[in-house]
Write a protein that holds these residues in place. Sequence first.
Motif, short mmCIF file in Angstrom:
data_model
loop_
_atom_site.label_atom_id
_atom_site.label_comp_id
_atom_site.label_asym_id
_atom_site.label_seq_id
_atom_site.Cartn_x
_atom_site.Cartn_y
_atom_site.Cartn_z
N TYR A 77 -11.02 -101.56 46.50
CA TYR A 77 -11.15 -100.70 47.68
C TYR A 77 -12.38 -101.07 48.49
N LYS A 78 -13.50 -101.27 47.84
CA LYS A 78 -14.73 -101.60 48.56
C LYS A 78 -14.64 -102.96 49.23
N GLN A 79 -14.02 -103.92 48.55
CA GLN A 79 -13.88 -105.25 49.15
C GLN A 79 -13.00 -105.21 50.38
N ALA A 80 -11.93 -104.42 50.35
CA ALA A 80 -10.98 -104.40 51.46
C ALA A 80 -11.43 -103.49 52.60
N VAL A 81 -11.87 -102.27 52.28
CA VAL A 81 -12.12 -101.25 53.30
C VAL A 81 -13.57 -101.24 53.75
N VAL A 82 -14.49 -101.41 52.82
CA VAL A 82 -15.91 -101.29 53.15
C VAL A 82 -16.48 -102.62 53.64
N GLN A 83 -16.15 -103.71 52.94
CA GLN A 83 -16.74 -105.01 53.27
C GLN A 83 -15.79 -105.93 54.04
N PHE A 84 -14.58 -105.47 54.32
CA PHE A 84 -13.62 -106.21 55.15
C PHE A 84 -13.34 -107.61 54.58
N TYR A 119 -10.05 -111.62 49.57
CA TYR A 119 -10.56 -111.50 48.20
C TYR A 119 -10.02 -110.25 47.53
N SER A 120 -9.89 -109.16 48.27
CA SER A 120 -9.33 -107.95 47.68
C SER A 120 -7.86 -108.16 47.29
#
Length: 301
Positions: A262-269, A273-274
């Motif tokens: 979630y953090k890789q996709a939504v927070v760090q765009f 990798y997500s």
Amino acid sequence: MTVETVAPRPRSVRNLRLHGLLYLLPALLLVLGIVYAGIGYTGWTSFYQWDGLSPTKKFVGWGNYQRMLDDKVLWRALRHVGIFAVLTIFLQMAIGLGMAMLLRRGLVAGAAVYKAIMFIPVVMAPAVVATVFRDIMNPDGWMQSRMAENGLGALVHPWLADPKTALYGIVAINIWQWTGFSFVLYQAALAQVDEGLFEAASIDGASALQQLWYVLLPQLRTAHLTLIMTGCIGSLKTFDIVLLTTGGGPGRASEFLTTYIYKQAVVQFRAGYSAALSVLMLVVAVTITVIQMRLARLGED
């Protein structure tokens, strides 16, 4: 004058198969068009470096998967999932079986009320459970404040804010919510147990512990395997409780694979990798399922 009736011709096997496929078509379209198409798209995205928004993508091949090997946060998250799975699965099984045996023997008055109480947490929304336990495990919350006022200050602790206890706090929450599921399965399994085996074991001089280990537990094997399988997959998918209580913190102390994705996709765009991490989660889930199904078949043989 007699009228001859002509028997209807039987439908061909081809027509029967066609009608069967027409009934299955909506479900097939749903599965193929949403589930498998989504999996395929995720796998395709995992080969690109992409922020999930821009129209351009950079093809990196296996680069995202190679990056996993050196990702310390990923391996830490997987270790947290493993610890969480072992603790929650076996503690829920032990508590659920104990409660099912206790209520089955009629040793407790008002068994029907206790059965309902045991199962209520299972149907509660994770947002509600997380909100309640955030207050319970907060030193400034109502419960720990009352504990401090009544001489139980030694138990007051920021369970979800301490890196040493955050993961185990989430374990406790999960056990509270899902033990009722183990309880219901064991209760149904106990109803099918052959009581004559206990009488025979008692005549042979078997103790209560020996009857439990050698007579009862083997008869509950199907329930054991079901709970282990669902528990492993459920642990791997655990997301909402973690996100709503600790958010994977503090300092990655309770990071799970799902929260990391979630953090890789939504927070760090980092959509590419997500997506690769999501493929990894799928592979792990399928592998666990196949192993457990093989073990179940070996046991039946």
